[in-house]
Design a protein around this motif. Structure first.
Motif, PDB file in Angstrom:
ATOM      1  N   LYS A 198       0.823  -1.206   0.000  1.00  0.00           N
ATOM      2  CA  LYS A 198       0.000   0.000   0.000  1.00  0.00           C
ATOM      3  C   LYS A 198       0.859   1.258   0.000  1.00  0.00           C
ATOM      4  O   LYS A 198       0.523   2.250  -0.654  1.00  0.00           O
ATOM      5  CB  LYS A 198      -0.945   0.000   1.210  1.00  0.00           C
ATOM      6  CG  LYS A 198      -2.088  -0.983   1.066  1.00  0.00           C
ATOM      7  CD  LYS A 198      -2.996  -0.923   2.284  1.00  0.00           C
ATOM      8  CE  LYS A 198      -4.204  -1.810   2.130  1.00  0.00           C
ATOM      9  NZ  LYS A 198      -5.104  -1.720   3.293  1.00  0.00           N
ATOM     10  N   MET A 199       1.972   1.240   0.731  1.00  0.00           N
ATOM     11  CA  MET A 199       2.887   2.394   0.706  1.00  0.00           C
ATOM     12  C   MET A 199       3.481   2.570  -0.678  1.00  0.00           C
ATOM     13  O   MET A 199       3.577   3.693  -1.178  1.00  0.00           O
ATOM     14  CB  MET A 199       4.019   2.193   1.714  1.00  0.00           C
ATOM     15  CG  MET A 199       3.653   2.478   3.127  1.00  0.00           C
ATOM     16  SD  MET A 199       5.128   2.325   4.158  1.00  0.00           S
ATOM     17  CE  MET A 199       4.460   1.406   5.520  1.00  0.00           C
ATOM     18  N   ASP A 200       3.855   1.477  -1.307  1.00  0.00           N
ATOM     19  CA  ASP A 200       4.449   1.525  -2.642  1.00  0.00           C
ATOM     20  C   ASP A 200       3.472   2.115  -3.653  1.00  0.00           C
ATOM     21  O   ASP A 200       3.873   2.846  -4.560  1.00  0.00           O
ATOM     22  CB  ASP A 200       4.878   0.119  -3.060  1.00  0.00           C
ATOM     23  CG  ASP A 200       5.505   0.073  -4.434  1.00  0.00           C
ATOM     24  OD1 ASP A 200       6.087   1.083  -4.871  1.00  0.00           O
ATOM     25  OD2 ASP A 200       5.423  -0.991  -5.080  1.00  0.00           O
ATOM     26  N   ARG A 239      14.252  -7.196 -11.097  1.00  0.00           N
ATOM     27  CA  ARG A 239      13.897  -7.511  -9.715  1.00  0.00           C
ATOM     28  C   ARG A 239      12.494  -7.081  -9.325  1.00  0.00           C
ATOM     29  O   ARG A 239      12.050  -7.382  -8.223  1.00  0.00           O
ATOM     30  CB  ARG A 239      14.898  -6.854  -8.767  1.00  0.00           C
ATOM     31  CG  ARG A 239      16.284  -7.434  -8.883  1.00  0.00           C
ATOM     32  CD  ARG A 239      17.259  -6.813  -7.936  1.00  0.00           C
ATOM     33  NE  ARG A 239      16.700  -6.634  -6.617  1.00  0.00           N
ATOM     34  CZ  ARG A 239      17.098  -5.712  -5.761  1.00  0.00           C
ATOM     35  NH1 ARG A 239      18.057  -4.894  -6.103  1.00  0.00           N
ATOM     36  NH2 ARG A 239      16.556  -5.599  -4.574  1.00  0.00           N
ATOM     37  N   GLY A 240      11.797  -6.368 -10.186  1.00  0.00           N
ATOM     38  CA  GLY A 240      10.479  -5.858  -9.827  1.00  0.00           C
ATOM     39  C   GLY A 240      10.616  -4.704  -8.859  1.00  0.00           C
ATOM     40  O   GLY A 240      11.591  -3.951  -8.901  1.00  0.00           O
ATOM     41  N   THR A 241       9.665  -4.563  -7.952  1.00  0.00           N
ATOM     42  CA  THR A 241       9.689  -3.485  -6.976  1.00  0.00           C
ATOM     43  C   THR A 241      10.503  -3.901  -5.765  1.00  0.00           C
ATOM     44  O   THR A 241      10.337  -4.988  -5.241  1.00  0.00           O
ATOM     45  CB  THR A 241       8.267  -3.115  -6.533  1.00  0.00           C
ATOM     46  OG1 THR A 241       7.504  -2.760  -7.683  1.00  0.00           O
ATOM     47  CG2 THR A 241       8.280  -1.952  -5.566  1.00  0.00           C
ATOM     48  N   SER A 242      11.389  -3.039  -5.333  1.00  0.00           N
ATOM     49  CA  SER A 242      12.145  -3.297  -4.109  1.00  0.00           C
ATOM     50  C   SER A 242      12.118  -2.047  -3.242  1.00  0.00           C
ATOM     51  O   SER A 242      11.823  -0.956  -3.710  1.00  0.00           O
ATOM     52  CB  SER A 242      13.582  -3.717  -4.413  1.00  0.00           C
ATOM     53  OG  SER A 242      14.258  -2.703  -5.094  1.00  0.00           O
ATOM     54  N   CYS A 243      12.430  -2.239  -1.979  1.00  0.00           N
ATOM     55  CA  CYS A 243      12.369  -1.152  -1.020  1.00  0.00           C
ATOM     56  C   CYS A 243      13.687  -1.083  -0.266  1.00  0.00           C
ATOM     57  O   CYS A 243      14.268  -2.109   0.084  1.00  0.00           O
ATOM     58  CB  CYS A 243      11.217  -1.385  -0.046  1.00  0.00           C
ATOM     59  SG  CYS A 243      11.011  -0.066   1.141  1.00  0.00           S
ATOM     60  N   THR A 293       4.782  -8.571  -6.737  1.00  0.00           N
ATOM     61  CA  THR A 293       4.803  -7.138  -6.400  1.00  0.00           C
ATOM     62  C   THR A 293       4.333  -6.255  -7.552  1.00  0.00           C
ATOM     63  O   THR A 293       3.961  -5.110  -7.331  1.00  0.00           O
ATOM     64  CB  THR A 293       6.214  -6.676  -5.983  1.00  0.00           C
ATOM     65  OG1 THR A 293       7.125  -6.930  -7.038  1.00  0.00           O
ATOM     66  CG2 THR A 293       6.648  -7.365  -4.714  1.00  0.00           C
ATOM     67  N   ILE A 294       4.333  -6.777  -8.763  1.00  0.00           N
ATOM     68  CA  ILE A 294       3.957  -5.977  -9.929  1.00  0.00           C
ATOM     69  C   ILE A 294       2.453  -5.725  -9.990  1.00  0.00           C
ATOM     70  O   ILE A 294       1.997  -4.846 -10.714  1.00  0.00           O
ATOM     71  CB  ILE A 294       4.457  -6.653 -11.230  1.00  0.00           C
ATOM     72  CG1 ILE A 294       4.514  -5.648 -12.383  1.00  0.00           C
ATOM     73  CG2 ILE A 294       3.570  -7.813 -11.614  1.00  0.00           C
ATOM     74  CD1 ILE A 294       5.730  -4.827 -12.385  1.00  0.00           C
ATOM     75  N   CYS A 295       1.668  -6.453  -9.214  1.00  0.00           N
ATOM     76  CA  CYS A 295       0.206  -6.304  -9.220  1.00  0.00           C
ATOM     77  C   CYS A 295      -0.186  -4.871  -8.896  1.00  0.00           C
ATOM     78  O   CYS A 295       0.347  -4.264  -7.978  1.00  0.00           O
ATOM     79  CB  CYS A 295      -0.434  -7.248  -8.210  1.00  0.00           C
ATOM     80  SG  CYS A 295      -0.228  -8.980  -8.597  1.00  0.00           S
ATOM     81  N   SER A 296      -1.147  -4.351  -9.643  1.00  0.00           N
ATOM     82  CA  SER A 296      -1.591  -2.979  -9.399  1.00  0.00           C
ATOM     83  C   SER A 296      -2.918  -2.918  -8.643  1.00  0.00           C
ATOM     84  O   SER A 296      -3.359  -1.845  -8.262  1.00  0.00           O
ATOM     85  CB  SER A 296      -1.718  -2.228 -10.724  1.00  0.00           C
ATOM     86  OG  SER A 296      -2.637  -2.899 -11.564  1.00  0.00           O
ATOM     87  N   HIS A 316      -5.572  -8.668  -6.303  1.00  0.00           N
ATOM     88  CA  HIS A 316      -4.664  -9.524  -7.091  1.00  0.00           C
ATOM     89  C   HIS A 316      -3.356  -9.754  -6.337  1.00  0.00           C
ATOM     90  O   HIS A 316      -2.807 -10.859  -6.336  1.00  0.00           O
ATOM     91  CB  HIS A 316      -4.380  -8.904  -8.458  1.00  0.00           C
ATOM     92  CG  HIS A 316      -5.589  -8.830  -9.321  1.00  0.00           C
ATOM     93  ND1 HIS A 316      -5.688  -7.957 -10.366  1.00  0.00           N
ATOM     94  CD2 HIS A 316      -6.763  -9.510  -9.297  1.00  0.00           C
ATOM     95  CE1 HIS A 316      -6.859  -8.087 -10.943  1.00  0.00           C
ATOM     96  NE2 HIS A 316      -7.528  -9.026 -10.321  1.00  0.00           N
ATOM     97  N   PHE A 317      -2.852  -8.690  -5.700  1.00  0.00           N
ATOM     98  CA  PHE A 317      -1.631  -8.826  -4.896  1.00  0.00           C
ATOM     99  C   PHE A 317      -1.849  -9.829  -3.773  1.00  0.00           C
ATOM    100  O   PHE A 317      -1.005 -10.692  -3.535  1.00  0.00           O
ATOM    101  CB  PHE A 317      -1.210  -7.467  -4.330  1.00  0.00           C
ATOM    102  CG  PHE A 317      -0.049  -7.546  -3.378  1.00  0.00           C
ATOM    103  CD1 PHE A 317       1.233  -7.762  -3.833  1.00  0.00           C
ATOM    104  CD2 PHE A 317      -0.257  -7.409  -2.006  1.00  0.00           C
ATOM    105  CE1 PHE A 317       2.308  -7.848  -2.959  1.00  0.00           C
ATOM    106  CE2 PHE A 317       0.806  -7.485  -1.117  1.00  0.00           C
ATOM    107  CZ  PHE A 317       2.084  -7.710  -1.596  1.00  0.00           C
ATOM    108  N   GLN A 318      -2.974  -9.728  -3.069  1.00  0.00           N
ATOM    109  CA  GLN A 318      -3.250 -10.640  -1.958  1.00  0.00           C
ATOM    110  C   GLN A 318      -3.336 -12.087  -2.433  1.00  0.00           C
ATOM    111  O   GLN A 318      -2.810 -12.989  -1.780  1.00  0.00           O
ATOM    112  CB  GLN A 318      -4.553 -10.242  -1.258  1.00  0.00           C
ATOM    113  CG  GLN A 318      -4.443  -8.947  -0.489  1.00  0.00           C
ATOM    114  CD  GLN A 318      -5.783  -8.467   0.038  1.00  0.00           C
ATOM    115  OE1 GLN A 318      -6.816  -8.659  -0.587  1.00  0.00           O
ATOM    116  NE2 GLN A 318      -5.750  -7.818   1.196  1.00  0.00           N
ATOM    117  N   ILE A 319      -3.979 -12.316  -3.569  1.00  0.00           N
ATOM    118  CA  ILE A 319      -4.114 -13.677  -4.102  1.00  0.00           C
ATOM    119  C   ILE A 319      -2.753 -14.241  -4.486  1.00  0.00           C
ATOM    120  O   ILE A 319      -2.407 -15.377  -4.131  1.00  0.00           O
ATOM    121  CB  ILE A 319      -5.085 -13.694  -5.305  1.00  0.00           C
ATOM    122  CG1 ILE A 319      -6.514 -13.409  -4.821  1.00  0.00           C
ATOM    123  CG2 ILE A 319      -5.010 -15.017  -6.055  1.00  0.00           C
ATOM    124  CD1 ILE A 319      -7.499 -13.115  -5.932  1.00  0.00           C
TER     125      ILE A 319
END
Length: 108
Positions: A7-9, A27-31, A67-70, A74-77
């Motif tokens: 959610k922050m992302d 790597r997709g999204t990283s923090c 992590t690419i889910c918008s 979908h992210f939770q699944i």
């Protein structure tokens, strides 16, 4: 914690000022937690064990296809499917290199 990081992302909730999200094709999204220079080891230990340090470490373990889910649902699944693929048995600790049931040891 992982859903809060997502959610922050995606700007749904305010970001912690010390966290920076980046996206790459590999790597997709990283923090990353931005830390200044610290003088005392006890302060470093407290920060390392805090939510603002552990959350990015856990978030960075998630594969890019998750992590690419918008969309949150979908992210939770996809997150649920990925987490189900990770062993959740302390009985396996005797036969593996992991010494705890932490995702940081099983995946990282």
């Amino acid at each position: 914690m992982l859903i809060l990081m997502w959610k922050m992302d995606h700007g749904i909730i305010p970001n912690i000022p010390s966290l920076r999200f980046t996206t790459s094709s590999r790597r997709g999204t990283s923090c990353k937690q931005m830390m200044g220079k610290l003088k005392y080891s006890s302060t470093i230990t407290m920060i390392f064990n805090s939510v603002s340090s552990m959350a990015p470490a856990l978030y960075n373990l998630i594969p890019p296809h998750v992590t690419i889910c918008s969309v949150l649902k979908h992210f939770q699944i996809k997150l649920d499917g990925w987490l189900r693929s990770i062993p959740d048995s302390t009985q396996q600790l005797a036969t593996s290199a992991a010494t705890t049931n932490s995702l940081l040891e099983w995946v990282g």
